[in-house]
Motif scaffolding. Structure first.
Motif, PDB file in Angstrom:
ATOM      1  N   ILE A 811      28.343  37.340  43.872  1.00 19.50           N
ATOM      2  CA  ILE A 811      28.992  36.553  42.736  1.00 19.50           C
ATOM      3  C   ILE A 811      30.228  37.094  42.356  1.00 19.50           C
ATOM      4  N   ALA A 812      30.128  38.448  42.137  1.00 16.57           N
ATOM      5  CA  ALA A 812      31.367  39.278  41.530  1.00 16.57           C
ATOM      6  C   ALA A 812      32.684  38.973  42.571  1.00 16.57           C
ATOM      7  N   ARG A 813      32.492  38.743  43.956  1.00 20.30           N
ATOM      8  CA  ARG A 813      33.651  38.820  44.832  1.00 20.30           C
ATOM      9  C   ARG A 813      33.965  37.298  45.010  1.00 20.30           C
ATOM     10  N   ASP A 814      33.121  36.368  44.411  1.00 21.08           N
ATOM     11  CA  ASP A 814      33.495  35.050  44.623  1.00 21.08           C
ATOM     12  C   ASP A 814      34.586  34.442  43.817  1.00 21.08           C
ATOM     13  N   PRO A 815      35.752  34.212  44.362  1.00 23.58           N
ATOM     14  CA  PRO A 815      36.943  33.627  43.519  1.00 23.58           C
ATOM     15  C   PRO A 815      36.886  32.370  42.694  1.00 23.58           C
ATOM     16  N   ASN A 816      35.565  31.467  43.295  1.00 24.37           N
ATOM     17  CA  ASN A 816      35.170  30.171  42.636  1.00 24.37           C
ATOM     18  C   ASN A 816      34.298  30.379  41.517  1.00 24.37           C
ATOM     19  N   LYS A 817      34.056  31.534  41.127  1.00 26.58           N
ATOM     20  CA  LYS A 817      32.964  31.423  40.115  1.00 26.58           C
ATOM     21  C   LYS A 817      33.310  31.070  38.783  1.00 26.58           C
ATOM     22  N   SER A 818      32.279  30.292  38.157  1.00 27.83           N
ATOM     23  CA  SER A 818      32.783  29.816  36.965  1.00 27.83           C
ATOM     24  C   SER A 818      32.646  30.724  35.776  1.00 27.83           C
ATOM     25  N   ASP A 819      33.441  30.415  34.325  1.00 31.44           N
ATOM     26  CA  ASP A 819      33.394  31.367  33.170  1.00 31.44           C
ATOM     27  C   ASP A 819      31.756  31.696  32.786  1.00 31.44           C
ATOM     28  N   SER A 820      30.990  30.621  32.647  1.00 34.71           N
ATOM     29  CA  SER A 820      29.674  30.906  32.291  1.00 34.71           C
ATOM     30  C   SER A 820      28.637  31.519  33.268  1.00 34.71           C
ATOM     31  N   ILE A 821      29.235  31.612  34.678  1.00 34.45           N
ATOM     32  CA  ILE A 821      28.580  32.513  35.880  1.00 34.45           C
ATOM     33  C   ILE A 821      28.682  33.984  35.385  1.00 34.45           C
ATOM     34  N   VAL A 822      30.017  34.308  34.995  1.00 31.48           N
ATOM     35  CA  VAL A 822      30.302  35.595  34.546  1.00 31.48           C
ATOM     36  C   VAL A 822      29.559  35.977  33.636  1.00 31.48           C
ATOM     37  N   GLY A 823      29.381  35.160  32.560  1.00 28.05           N
ATOM     38  CA  GLY A 823      28.765  35.779  31.443  1.00 28.05           C
ATOM     39  C   GLY A 823      27.112  35.956  31.797  1.00 28.05           C
ATOM     40  N   ALA A 824      26.433  35.163  32.670  1.00 33.70           N
ATOM     41  CA  ALA A 824      25.122  35.176  32.990  1.00 33.70           C
ATOM     42  C   ALA A 824      24.979  36.257  33.869  1.00 33.70           C
ATOM     43  N   ALA A 825      25.723  36.474  34.610  1.00 32.18           N
ATOM     44  CA  ALA A 825      25.645  37.717  35.766  1.00 32.18           C
ATOM     45  C   ALA A 825      25.968  39.321  34.701  1.00 32.18           C
ATOM     46  N   ILE A 826      26.896  39.349  33.881  1.00 30.97           N
ATOM     47  CA  ILE A 826      26.926  40.404  33.157  1.00 30.97           C
ATOM     48  C   ILE A 826      25.644  40.510  32.241  1.00 30.97           C
TER      49      ILE A 826
END
Length: 881
Positions: A811-826
């Protein structure tokens, strides 16, 4: 299957009686099932034979095409696979016939070209029919080919370019472009050939990226397209302008060389054209410029905030063109007609949209060009000028800053209130819309007792106007409710204000809106829906001192819902049933709004009759029940949220309907609504849900295992696993193995980088996985258990840690990840660190995690930023220990 008999059948699909038509359809359906390859072979034989009746030939091509193509992606895939399963020699026979039929038909556009195009879409991606593109290009460029053959070959290229994955054609883009540009040249004497080439170019622009990166090739393409805009043939002009619009969107960064010398003059002339089709393309060009440049401005602001250079920069064409563009757009606004239909797209409406986009782009600079026109025309004797002035004013409200636009809005209010009583309906309609825009973008201009009283009473009276005006007034009330609520003061520990500026006449507005929902002409101009939407917004944004009205509205809505349910059970007319179902949906949505405003002590007092009505809706078994069942389930979810643990008494009554909905995989929206109710139950009932979980989990896992269930439901189910795990804590152990295996599969999903729909879906799927892992880990680490017990529970997931970390790195390396994904992953990283302590140190110091956390700290979403700071703090604690 005799050819003569088939010809007769095909002719009857057009010229026969209704009975003949039905017979022909049945015959063709049976032939398709029994021996498709034989049917298609005969159809291609009929198509290639020039002496056959043109109707039979056209219908043969149509049937052939319909066996190869569907607008539904899944069906089209099935048709293509079915085609490829036909013996190669028969396919070759059909392909030869279709190709040789190009240019032999007497009807246009060429049906043979469609057949060639759709066969190509099945075969080219699988490296078959590899000489097709060259043969089509040869048909276009070889001297001596007839114009009909050239035209049909260009059409075939157009169909291929339109429907095939652009990656498939990229290696042959030069070859295709050669044919298209050759057909487009001004030296081409046949307008039909030229038009077919320009239309095909429009479909091929996505995969000509390499050609646009080459200066000389780009110059030639642009020269040919610009020359085509000057053709005397109207269709060629329009198609050429459509190409310029698309080229601007795809290749904005290369347009500077052409904007001054060519594009500006071409598009300005087009905007002034007396032909609507041409004017629309000219306006669309500048709307796209504004869209592109607004996006670039946002990217530039983001780059500045992050102290870096933006990857792309705006050329500010729109701002530079303001003095020339605005007068033309304003002139276009005055060219409306009394008979203009609401649904007809014309240059007048297009100009209004372009002006809005221009205001967004140009911000304060727009005012000096628009305001003089508004002042000069708002009292004009000609209704067209009055309406244009109001439209221009409403269109420019969003771009400029509030400080600059507020004084102008304050000056305009008295004029607008007067124009709400104008003799012309178009003026009243646009005025109602503009007042709503003031509430939306510059509400500070109207937030005084005196002004709101005057506006409110005028708007309430306006609800008696004709449906199109009343609909916009409803929308204005929606905007006003939000604005007044945002303007009100509320305490730090309670979001709901005690009172607000609408409180003195809140009850009157709500009563009038309820009255409006009952208007006999409510189905016109979407009035009934707009009135209910406004009612919902008023209730949603109501302060504490309007609670009595909320209570009365709840009773009114419930009473109406019961009446509609009763009437529907006796309705026999299908149209009546559809209207009653729509009304139930609206009432359900309104019921949700009032339930959310219910005080905790009041909700249980009225929940029994509400639950009874919703269960009655779920029992409905008519053809129109689908949407109603979905709405009833969503309303039940809201009741679960409001009642909390008090919902327990309804569980035995509700669960059979939820299980039934979970089994309804064909109508996936109903299934999704049921999944939503389970998530609500998890959050509200917590460990009281445990006795029901065996059956619930069985149904959810069954849903996931069904490949036919619409993909959009699956991320939601994964997320719901997290809700259930969080609710029942250690009791989730018995489902853990199945769920972890399911997550393992879901985390491995991959999609193509150029398929934006699938990229969005992948983000949703991954977010569902992250929610599931988060719920499981938090649930197993339940604070009610001892530290030792919690650690033992967490050991159940320990074996999965390397895989979960690998998933997070992906997920971290994916350039197409959404803003909400960043929050959920963190959030998950933070939970893993706090749960597993030192065991996580080896993972979190990796570069992808550090970059992800840094990205989270820069996020504009406060929740993501807070999670990032918390996770970094927890990691720091680990390191210090």
């Amino acid at each position: 299957m005799a050819t003569e008999g088939l010809i007769n059948i095909l002719e009857r699909t057009v010229t026969g009686s209704q009975a003949d038509l039905e017979h022909a359809r049945r015959f063709l359906a049976t032939a398709t099932e029994q021996n498709l390859s034989e049917l298609l072979k005969h159809l291609s034989d009929i198509l290639i034979t020039a002496t056959n009746n043109p109707t039979a030939r056209a219908q043969a091509a149509l049937q052939l095409k319909n066996a190869l193509y569907s607008r539904e992606e899944a069906v089209k895939q099935v048709y293509q696979d079915r085609w490829l399963s036909i013996q190669e020699n028969i396919r070759d026979h059909i392909k030869t016939n279709c190709f040789n039929a190009l240019g032999t038909e007497t009807t246009k556009p060429s049906q043979a070209a469609q057949c060639v195009g759709y066969i190509a879409c099945a075969e080219l991606p699988r490296a078959q029919w590899q000489d097709l593109i060259k043969r089509l290009v040869d048909n276009v460029t070889t001297v001596g080919r007839t114009d009909n053959v050239r035209e049909a070959s260009l059409e075939a290229l157009g169909y291929i370019c339109q429907d095939i994955d652009s990656n498939v054609l990229e290696p042959q883009s030069n070859l295709i472009l050669t044919a298209l540009i050759y057909g487009m040249r001004k030296e081409e004497t046949n307008d039909n050939v030229r038009l077919a080439a320009i239309t095909a170019l429009l479909n091929s622009l996505e995969f000509t990226k390499n050609n646009f990166q080459n200066d000389s090739e780009r110059h030639y393409i642009m020269q040919v397209v610009c020359e085509a805009t000057q053709s005397a043939n109207l269709k060629i002009q329009v198609a050429a302008l459509q190409n310029l619009v698309k080229i601007l969107t795809l290749y904005y960064d290369y347009m500077e060389y052409y904007m001054g010398p060519a594009l500006f003059a071409i598009t300005m002339d087009a905007m002034k054209s007396p032909h609507d089709e041409i004017a629309l393309q000219g306006i669309e060009f500048w709307s796209n410029v504004c869209d592109e440049e607004y996006e670039l401005q946002l990217l530039q602001q983001e780059a500045q905030e992050q102290n870096r250079q933006p990857e792309r920069t705006s050329r500010y064409y729109a701002r530079g063109a303001l003095p020339y563009l605005v007068p033309v757009l304003l002139q276009r606004l005055t060219m409306q007609e009394e008979t203009d239909d609401d649904d007809d797209w014309n240059p007048c409406k297009s100009a209004g949209v372009c002006l809005m986009l221009l205001a967004n782009c140009a911000e304060n600079a727009i005012i000096q060009y628009v305001f003089p026109f508004v002042s000069a025309n708002i009292k004009n004797s000609d209704w067209r000028n009055r309406e244009a002035a109001v439209m221009a004013f409403g269109s420019m409200l969003e771009g400029p800053d509030v400080a600059s636009i507020k004084p102008i809005a304050e000056q305009a209010i008295p004029f607008l209130l007067e124009l709400l009583r104008d003799s012309n309906v178009a003026v009243r309609d646009t005025t109602a819309w503009t007042i709503g825009r003031i509430f939306e973008f510059v509400s500070q201009a109207v937030m005084t007792d005196e002004l709101l009283r005057a506006i409110g009473s005028t708007l309430v009276n306006g609800l008696d106007d004709v449906p199109r005006v009343a609909t916009n007034i409803c929308w204005s009330f929606s905007s006003l409710a939000r604005a007044a609520y945002d303007h009100a003061e509320s305490s730090a520990d309670d979001d709901t204000p005690n009172t607000y500026l609408l409180s003195p006449f809140f009850d009157d507005i709500v009563k009038k809106l309820i009255e409006t929902t009952d208007r006999p002409d409510g189905s016109q101009s979407n009035l009934r829906n707009a009135a209910y939407e406004a009612l919902m917004e008023m209730i949603r944004h109501s302060p504490k001192d309007c609670y009595l009205t909320v209570q009365k509205t709840t009773v009114t809505v419930l009473d109406r819902l019961n009446r509609v349910i009763s009437v529907e059970s006796h309705a026999s007319n299908p149209n009546d049933r559809v209207q009653l179902s729509d009304l139930q949906s609206l009432l359900c949505a309104t019921l949700q709004s009032v339930l959310r405003k219910m005080q905790p002590n009041d909700a249980p007092l009225i929940s029994d009759p509400i639950m009874h009505a919703l269960l009655q809706m779920l029992k409905t078994r008519t053809g129109t029940a689908s949407a109603v069942q979905e709405d009833a389930l969503v309303a039940i979810g809201t009741l679960v949220e409001v009642l909390g643990i008090n919902f327990m008494k309804y569980m035995e009554h509700v669960l059979p309907f939820i299980y039934e909905a979970l089994n309804n995989h064909s109508e996936y929206q109903i299934c999704a609504a049921a999944v939503g109710v389970i998530a609500d139950l998890s959050r509200s009932l917590l460990d009281k849900l445990t006795p029901y979980c065996d059956l619930i989990m069985t149904h959810l896992l069954t849903c996931l295992s069904d490949d036919k269930l619409h993909r959009s439901v699956k991320p939601q189910i994964l997320s719901t696993f997290g809700d259930i795990a969080l609710a029942i804590g250690g009791n989730f152990k018995k489902y853990l193995e199945h769920v972890l295996n399911t997550l393992n599969q879901a985390c491995r999903a991959q999609v193509a980088n150029n398929d934006y729909d699938m990229i969005d879906y992948l983000n949703e799927l991954r977010e569902g996985c992250l929610s599931a892992y988060t719920g499981i880990i938090q649930g197993l680490r339940n604070p009610t258990t001892t530290n030792t017990a919690a650690l033992a529970e967490l050991q159940l997931v320990t074996a999965q840690l390397p895989f979960i970390v690998q998933f997070l790195e992906t997920i971290a390396r994916d350039p197409n990840k959404s803003d909400s994904i960043v929050g959920a992953a963190i959030g998950l990283i933070g939970d893993l660190v706090t749960s597993y302590g030192q065991a996580m140190l080896q993972f979190v110091e990796r570069e992808p995690f550090e970059k992800l956390l840094a990205e989270g700290k820069r996020s504009k979403v406060m929740k993501t930023k807070t999670l990032a700071n918390w996770a970094i703090k927890e990691i720091r604690k680990l390191k210090n220990n």
